[in-house]
Design a protein around this motif. Structure first.
Motif, PDB file in Angstrom:
ATOM      1  N   LYS A   1       0.842  -1.193   0.000  1.00 31.92           N
ATOM      2  CA  LYS A   1       0.000   0.000   0.000  1.00 31.92           C
ATOM      3  C   LYS A   1       0.879   1.246   0.000  1.00 31.92           C
ATOM      4  O   LYS A   1       1.907   1.290   0.674  1.00 31.92           O
ATOM      5  N   ASP A   2       0.439   2.247  -0.756  1.00 30.22           N
ATOM      6  CA  ASP A   2       1.194   3.498  -0.776  1.00 30.22           C
ATOM      7  C   ASP A   2       0.715   4.419   0.341  1.00 30.22           C
ATOM      8  O   ASP A   2      -0.091   4.027   1.190  1.00 30.22           O
ATOM      9  N   ARG A   3       1.209   5.650   0.328  1.00 32.03           N
ATOM     10  CA  ARG A   3       0.862   6.598   1.390  1.00 32.03           C
ATOM     11  C   ARG A   3      -0.639   6.869   1.467  1.00 32.03           C
ATOM     12  O   ARG A   3      -1.180   7.156   2.535  1.00 32.03           O
ATOM     13  N   LYS A   4      -1.314   6.796   0.332  1.00 29.06           N
ATOM     14  CA  LYS A   4      -2.754   7.072   0.300  1.00 29.06           C
ATOM     15  C   LYS A   4      -3.588   5.866   0.715  1.00 29.06           C
ATOM     16  O   LYS A   4      -4.806   5.976   0.881  1.00 29.06           O
ATOM     17  N   GLY A   5      -2.944   4.710   0.841  1.00 27.74           N
ATOM     18  CA  GLY A   5      -3.679   3.502   1.196  1.00 27.74           C
ATOM     19  C   GLY A   5      -4.111   2.686   0.002  1.00 27.74           C
ATOM     20  O   GLY A   5      -4.801   1.670   0.153  1.00 27.74           O
ATOM     21  N   ASP A   6      -3.729   3.123  -1.202  1.00 28.43           N
ATOM     22  CA  ASP A   6      -4.083   2.370  -2.409  1.00 28.43           C
ATOM     23  C   ASP A   6      -3.233   1.104  -2.488  1.00 28.43           C
ATOM     24  O   ASP A   6      -2.038   1.121  -2.182  1.00 28.43           O
ATOM     25  N   LEU A   7      -3.867   0.008  -2.919  1.00 25.83           N
ATOM     26  CA  LEU A   7      -3.205  -1.294  -2.960  1.00 25.83           C
ATOM     27  C   LEU A   7      -2.610  -1.561  -4.336  1.00 25.83           C
ATOM     28  O   LEU A   7      -3.254  -1.346  -5.362  1.00 25.83           O
ATOM     29  N   TYR A   8      -1.363  -2.041  -4.350  1.00 27.40           N
ATOM     30  CA  TYR A   8      -0.672  -2.381  -5.590  1.00 27.40           C
ATOM     31  C   TYR A   8      -0.023  -3.756  -5.428  1.00 27.40           C
ATOM     32  O   TYR A   8       0.081  -4.284  -4.316  1.00 27.40           O
ATOM     33  N   SER A   9       0.407  -4.315  -6.545  1.00 27.65           N
ATOM     34  CA  SER A   9       1.131  -5.587  -6.490  1.00 27.65           C
ATOM     35  C   SER A   9       2.200  -5.601  -7.575  1.00 27.65           C
ATOM     36  O   SER A   9       2.076  -4.926  -8.602  1.00 27.65           O
ATOM     37  N   VAL A  10       3.248  -6.370  -7.320  1.00 27.52           N
ATOM     38  CA  VAL A  10       4.334  -6.505  -8.282  1.00 27.52           C
ATOM     39  C   VAL A  10       4.813  -7.950  -8.253  1.00 27.52           C
ATOM     40  O   VAL A  10       4.839  -8.584  -7.195  1.00 27.52           O
ATOM     41  N   GLU A  11       5.150  -8.498  -9.420  1.00 29.28           N
ATOM     42  CA  GLU A  11       5.638  -9.871  -9.502  1.00 29.28           C
ATOM     43  C   GLU A  11       7.155  -9.881  -9.617  1.00 29.28           C
ATOM     44  O   GLU A  11       7.752  -8.988 -10.226  1.00 29.28           O
ATOM     45  N   ALA A  12       7.769 -10.903  -9.015  1.00 29.05           N
ATOM     46  CA  ALA A  12       9.229 -10.993  -9.037  1.00 29.05           C
ATOM     47  C   ALA A  12       9.663 -12.447  -8.918  1.00 29.05           C
ATOM     48  O   ALA A  12       8.949 -13.275  -8.350  1.00 29.05           O
ATOM     49  N   GLU A  13      10.835 -12.746  -9.473  1.00 30.28           N
ATOM     50  CA  GLU A  13      11.394 -14.088  -9.331  1.00 30.28           C
ATOM     51  C   GLU A  13      12.030 -14.269  -7.959  1.00 30.28           C
ATOM     52  O   GLU A  13      12.029 -15.366  -7.403  1.00 30.28           O
ATOM     53  N   HIS A  14      12.596 -13.195  -7.429  1.00 33.99           N
ATOM     54  CA  HIS A  14      13.266 -13.261  -6.129  1.00 33.99           C
ATOM     55  C   HIS A  14      12.837 -12.069  -5.282  1.00 33.99           C
ATOM     56  O   HIS A  14      12.623 -10.970  -5.797  1.00 33.99           O
ATOM     57  N   VAL A  15      12.726 -12.296  -3.978  1.00 29.84           N
ATOM     58  CA  VAL A  15      12.353 -11.235  -3.042  1.00 29.84           C
ATOM     59  C   VAL A  15      13.350 -11.230  -1.892  1.00 29.84           C
ATOM     60  O   VAL A  15      13.626 -12.274  -1.295  1.00 29.84           O
ATOM     61  N   ILE A  16      13.908 -10.073  -1.605  1.00 33.84           N
ATOM     62  CA  ILE A  16      14.792  -9.903  -0.452  1.00 33.84           C
ATOM     63  C   ILE A  16      14.051  -9.045   0.563  1.00 33.84           C
ATOM     64  O   ILE A  16      13.616  -7.939   0.246  1.00 33.84           O
ATOM     65  N   SER A  17      13.903  -9.560   1.760  1.00 29.81           N
ATOM     66  CA  SER A  17      13.138  -8.846   2.783  1.00 29.81           C
ATOM     67  C   SER A  17      14.038  -8.383   3.920  1.00 29.81           C
ATOM     68  O   SER A  17      14.911  -9.120   4.375  1.00 29.81           O
ATOM     69  N   SER A  18      13.823  -7.154   4.359  1.00 26.35           N
ATOM     70  CA  SER A  18      14.509  -6.634   5.545  1.00 26.35           C
ATOM     71  C   SER A  18      13.502  -6.403   6.672  1.00 26.35           C
ATOM     72  O   SER A  18      13.822  -5.764   7.671  1.00 26.35           O
ATOM     73  N   ALA A  19      12.290  -6.925   6.497  1.00 24.93           N
ATOM     74  CA  ALA A  19      11.245  -6.751   7.507  1.00 24.93           C
ATOM     75  C   ALA A  19      11.541  -7.616   8.726  1.00 24.93           C
ATOM     76  O   ALA A  19      12.199  -8.657   8.614  1.00 24.93           O
TER      77      ALA A  19
END
Length: 262
Positions: A190-208
């Motif tokens: 979600k962006d600053r306005k709260g709108d929902l988006y999605s993106v596809e990827a082969e690899h994901v690196i998370s720092s969460a």
């Protein structure tokens, strides 16, 4: 990792001399250890007890150390553990040294013992360009970006956008879904306005944080994994910037506050 930063900032990674000290019992001790200085500041009686404690540890080691306390006591003796490791470690991590695994201690203090510290003080290790062969705790210099760590992130951003990448700021990831059939990830955010988006990827690196990451995975993680993630504890990390007019006031890069009274 160091090769990556060298590639990203080829002309801006400066070699800086390392100056570290330990604050204990109202005194500053050089780190790595300087035996003569430590002897004078601890006093002959305390120093003798520390050496005897170390000799005892070498003769009667815990064969399979289970925690941080046992591992460090094996390497330094119980008296030095209580003097220079226990209070500092428990303040930093907010838990008893007996709750921290021996494996973690071995990774953090790899190759270091009282014997190696004394040997390094008498015959300093020479750095020949291969940092892997130098005990990390005993390294006398380090590399640092000319204008601070922010240069790294700015350089990464420039290189990524130059390759056609897009940087989304101020967004919050809500879910990471993996499709076994296609072998790809779908990341929802979600962006600053709260709108929902999605993106596809082969690899994901998370720092969460691991707790939040596990909760947002799809397919859902197993119950034991969820419980393990939920049981993780975190420490708040505060950075205080202190700007001094007098650059010659002190040359410390790190000061380790081992004194239990602080």
């Amino acid at each position: 990792m160091e090769d990556l930063w060298t590639e990203i900032l080829p002309n801006d990674m400066l070699i800086r001399p390392r100056s570290s000290r330990i604050f204990y019992d109202g005194r500053f001790f050089s780190y790595p250890l300087k035996p003569v200085e430590a002897l004078l500041k601890l006093g002959v009686f305390k120093s003798t007890l520390c050496i005897l404690s170390w000799l005892k540890a070498r003769l009667f080691q815990a064969r399979s150390p289970r925690n941080f306390e046992e591992w460090v006591s094996n390497q330094f003796g119980n008296r030095l553990f209580n003097t220079f490791f226990k209070s500092y470690t428990e303040k930093v991590w907010g838990m008893s040294c007996r709750e921290i695994s021996a494996d973690w201690a071995a990774q953090r203090i790899k190759g270091l013992s009282l014997g190696s510290a004394i040997k390094n003080a008498l015959i300093p290790q020479r750095y020949n360009g291969d940092r892997s062969k130098v005990i990390k705790t005993l390294i006398h210099s380090f590399r640092y970006p000319r204008l601070g760590p922010g240069m790294m992130w700015e350089a990464c951003t420039e290189k990524m956008t130059a390759l056609g990448g897009k940087l989304e700021m101020g967004c919050r990831v809500t879910r990471c879904s993996y499709d076994k059939t296609s072998g790809s990830w779908t990341v929802e955010y979600k962006d600053r306005k709260g709108d929902l988006y999605s993106v596809e990827a082969e690899h994901v690196i998370s720092s969460a944080p691991m707790r939040e990451l596990v909760r947002g995975l799809s397919p859902a993680a197993s119950e034991p994994t969820k419980r393990a993630a939920q049981s993780l504890r975190y420490r708040d990390f505060l950075t205080v910037m202190l700007i001094l007019k007098d650059r010659q006031m002190f040359d410390d890069n790190w000061i380790y506050i081992h004194d239990p009274s602080v």
